[in-house]
Structures are given as structure tokens and as C-alpha cells.
Design an enzyme around this catalytic site. Structure first.
Site, PDB file in Angstrom:
ATOM      1  N   LYS A   1      30.231  14.102   4.093  1.00  0.00           N
ATOM      2  CA  LYS A   1      31.657  14.294   4.383  1.00  0.00           C
ATOM      3  C   LYS A   1      32.158  13.422   5.535  1.00  0.00           C
ATOM      4  CE  LYS A   1      30.548  18.786   6.495  1.00  0.00           C
ATOM      5  NZ  LYS A   1      29.220  18.908   5.867  1.00  0.00           N
ATOM      6  N   THR A   2      31.329  13.213   6.570  1.00  0.00           N
ATOM      7  CA  THR A   2      31.771  12.362   7.680  1.00  0.00           C
ATOM      8  C   THR A   2      31.957  10.922   7.213  1.00  0.00           C
ATOM      9  OG1 THR A   2      30.681  13.764   9.317  1.00  0.00           O
ATOM     10  CG2 THR A   2      31.211  11.515   9.985  1.00  0.00           C
TER      11      THR A   2
ATOM     12  N   GLU B   1      38.091  16.025   8.087  1.00  0.00           N
ATOM     13  CA  GLU B   1      36.794  16.500   7.620  1.00  0.00           C
ATOM     14  C   GLU B   1      36.816  18.023   7.669  1.00  0.00           C
ATOM     15  OE1 GLU B   1      32.082  16.238   8.953  1.00  0.00           O
ATOM     16  OE2 GLU B   1      33.493  14.645   9.526  1.00  0.00           O
TER      17      GLU B   1
END
Length: 403
Positions: free
Chosen positions: A99-100, A140
Site C-alpha cells: 500500500k505504501t 494510505e
């Protein structure tokens, strides 16, 4: 210009954290009066909280923290982020892994948009920014404590779904249910091909086939997820494709730190067996003579449950060096017999004969690697704790090759 948060006083407990610092930066941009404290910079004390301030805290900050016992009004960081997602149409990226990086790819490929990322975007040099005239907010979304369910996304992305946070989730089905609820909150959803069960009308991403500077099949999937979201948001991804070719990554995500004794040192936040395996495979794709994996397990609970899987993942390297568990919010006495040695033993069992070094401490690992690194090696420092300090120290004190 009227700033909607003007006059608001916010005190961030743990302001040095990557997520909290981003929120503090954006809150200040919106006109709030921001203060904060951090364990690494002066510690926590009730006297740090200004009169009239609302205390902002994360799940990692316990109720017994002195700055949470003042009687001041409190706000979980996710509630503050949720407020921001109501100010602009929002692309929110979640998932067990990636996700980052995927959020950072969106930021890089959609220049000028507002964003909050759980890592530094290398091309911007920061983890958050706010532009009053931007069309989108890119964030995020953290699943570790289910706080993603507080957000208000317009486009929700789920990169993948695996059981990782065992103290939060009872089962893989529990993980699925949470991601399904997250996707249901959005106008549009973007998911991996095997996750259409989470939302039947979701857009599905595949594997990006264009030029990409960051290595690994997992990053091609991350790029595909980002592009799919961009196509939904902007109607086209033509410019985004050009920009992705220059994407250099996010902080602590296959981040090249430098060289030590002729070896390339790469740092990665990998703290789950799937992430460790993907990072080693990405290193292999660079074709170094040797891949050396320095791994620091994160959390006793995760190590207890995943020791064998970590060992099997580390067996993909040519050498594994193990540190003891980074405890974070957990206590050793609650997990008797659990240490990094378990991972070391499973790594050796998975590939007998492979050099596996139980270093345990930073000092021992640093001293061993100082002697063992050779010209052309690729050293991976992996984990969500402070293992990255070893790689940076090796680079800082490296002697020229051929000494």
C-alpha cells in the site's frame, strides 16, 4: 483564503512517526495550531499538552500515556484522516502488502495532488502535502487496526489480502470482511484479480507491462493498481505511464542506501513472509553474485505464528543473518520461548547448508557483516523495526574495496 481548520489546536502524541508527522503537516497547512511530542525527542509528559488542545493519538499510544491522562479532548489519528477525506474526493489505498508503494506511485504519477503516505515519496522528499486547489486527496489506508473503515474514499484500492495482524483479526475471513466493508464505502473499487469476491463490480488490475525503475513482480502489480485508479479518476493514464518510468520508490521500500565494502545495501520494510520473499526475488532480479538477507522479526506474536514461513522465505537468499525480535508494543514475558532464533532455525531447515547466522544483536550483526560483505554482494536489511540503522552504519563506515 478561508482555512477551515483555523483556530483549531491539535497536539500530536508521537509526532515523529511517519503517519502522525504527515497529519500534523497537513493540519498546519490547513491553519491549525500544531504541537507534538515524541519518545525519541524529549519523551512524553502531561505538561507538553497545551491548554485548549485536542490530543491526537494512534493505536500505538496507550491510554496510560501521560499526555492522554490530562483530561483534554482526544481524537484518534484515523478520525482526523477521515475528516480530511471529506474535504476532497479521495483515492484510498489499502491491502496487506504494497500500500505504501502503490500510494507513492499515485502521488508520483498524479503531480500536484494532495496526499498522505506512510513513507517518504522519494520524488517529493516528503510523506504528505496539501494543495488547496488540488482535485484529489491520495491517502494510505491502514488495515492493521481497522481504522480504514473510518475513511470516506471516492476510489478504494485493495492491493491484496492476507492475515497479518493476528491480534486484530481472528481469521482470513475476518480480513476479507474488513476489506469488503472498506470497498463498499467507495464509489469505485480497484482490486487484485483474486479479490473480486470482495466487491462484484470492482475494477480489476493485472500486471504493468511498461518501463519501471523499481524491481520485482510485486511492483508491477502495484503499478497496475495505481494506473487503474488513475484511469478512473482522470479518464486516462497516458501521462501517468510516462511518469511511472521515473518512479524511484518510497522510503524503506527497496531503498538503495549506498555501498559497503563494495556491496550494495538495500533497505526494505518487509515484515511479513510474503514481503520478505518478494523483496528477495526483487534482489535476485538484479543478478548480484550473492544476496545476503539481514532480517529483524517484528512483534513476538507475528514471529510465533510465522517463524516457519519467515525461514522458508529467507531460504531464497544466499546467506541469512538474524536479529532478535523488535518488540514494538509487545512484551517478551508474554511470549516465552519466542525469539529470532526460531526464524534462524527454520531458515536452516528450509535450506540445509545455507549460511544462517544468529547474530541476535545489532553490534554482532554489524561486526559480522563488516567482515563478510564482498564486492558485488547485495545486502538486504529487512524489517519494520530499527534494522535499517545497521545498513546505514555499514555504509557510513565502509572502507574502499580492495583495502
Amino acid at each position: 483564503m478561508n482555512q477551515p481548520w483555523s483556530g483549531r489546536k491539535l497536539h500530536f502524541v508521537g509526532i515523529g512517526g511517519i503517519g502522525m508527522s504527515g497529519l500534523a503537516k497537513v493540519a498546519r497547512s490547513l491553519g491549525a495550531e500544531v504541537t507534538g511530542s515524541d519518545r525519541a525527542q524529549g519523551g512524553h509528559d502531561a505538561r507538553n499538552v497545551p491548554a485548549g488542545a485536542t490530543v491526537v493519538f494512534s493505536t500505538a499510544i496507550g491510554a496510560d500515556n501521560p499526555e492522554r491522562t490530562t483530561g483534554a479532548p482526544e481524537l484518534h489519528r484515523a478520525d482526523l484522516l477521515a475528516e480530511l477525506t471529506q474535504l476532497k474526493p479521495t483515492i484510498a489505498v489499502s491491502g496487506t502488502h504494497g500500500k505504501t508503494t502503490t500510494t507513492s506511485m499515485l502521488v508520483h504519477a498524479m503531480p500536484g495532488e494532495s496526499y498522505l503516505v506512510g513513507g517518504e515519496v522519494r520524488s517529493t522528499g516528503t510523506n504528505a502535502d496539501w494543495h488547496e486547489d488540488s482535485a484529489w486527496l491520495i491517502v494510505e489506508a491502514d488495515e492493521s487496526d481497522r481504522s480504514l473503515l473510518k475513511l470516506h474514499p471516492t476510489i478504494a484500492v485493495v492491493t491484496n489480502a492476507e492475515l497479518d495482524h493476528h491480534t486484530t483479526y481472528a481469521s482470513s475471513r475476518d480480513v476479507d470482511d474488513t476489506f469488503a466493508q472498506f470497498l463498499a464505502r467507495a464509489r469505485d473499487a480497484v482490486v487484485a484479480p483474486d479479490l473480486t469476491r470482495l466487491r462484484a463490480d470492482a475494477h480489476v488490475f493485472g500486471e504493468y507491462d511498461g518501463p519501471l525503475a523499481v524491481p520485482g513482480a510485486h511492483n508491477r502489480k502495484n503499478a497496475a493498481a495505481a494506473l487503474t485508479a488513475i484511469e478512473i479518476a482522470q479518464g486516462t493514464a497516458e501521462l501517468a505511464r510516462e511518469l511511472l518510468a521515473t518512479f524511484e520508490g518510497a522510503g524503506r521500500r527497496f531503498e538503495v542506501v549506498g555501498t559497503a565494502n563494495g556491496a550494495t545495501v538495500v533497505d526494505d520494510y518487509a515484515h511479513h513472509p510474503t514481503e520478505v520473499r518478494a523483496t528477495i526475488e526483487a534482489a535476485r532480479s538484479q543478478h548480484p553474485p550473492r544476496v545476503i538477507a539481514l532480517f529483524q522479526p517484528h512483534l513476538f506474536s507475528r514471529t510465533q505464528r510465522e517463524a516457519r514461513a519467515f525461514g522458508e522465505a529467507l531460504a531464497g537468499a544466499d546467506m541469512a543473518v538474524l536479529l532478535d525480535v523488535y518488540p514494538a508494543r509487545e512484551r517478551q514475558e508474554d511470549y516465552p520461548g519466542v525469539s529470532g532464533l526460531l526464524v534462524a532455525e527454520h531458515a536452516y531447515d528450509a535450506r540445509p547448508g545455507m549460511p544462517v547466522i544468529w547474530a541476535k544483536t545489532h553490534a554482532t550483526a554489524r561486526a559480522y557483516l563488516q567482515r563478510a560483505l564482498q564486492e558485488g554482494d547485495l545486502l538486504l536489511t529487512m524489517g519494520a523495526g530499527d534494522v535499517n540503522a545497521i545498513g546505514r552504519d555499514l555504509v557510513a563506515h565502509s572502507e574502499p574495496p580492495g583495502r
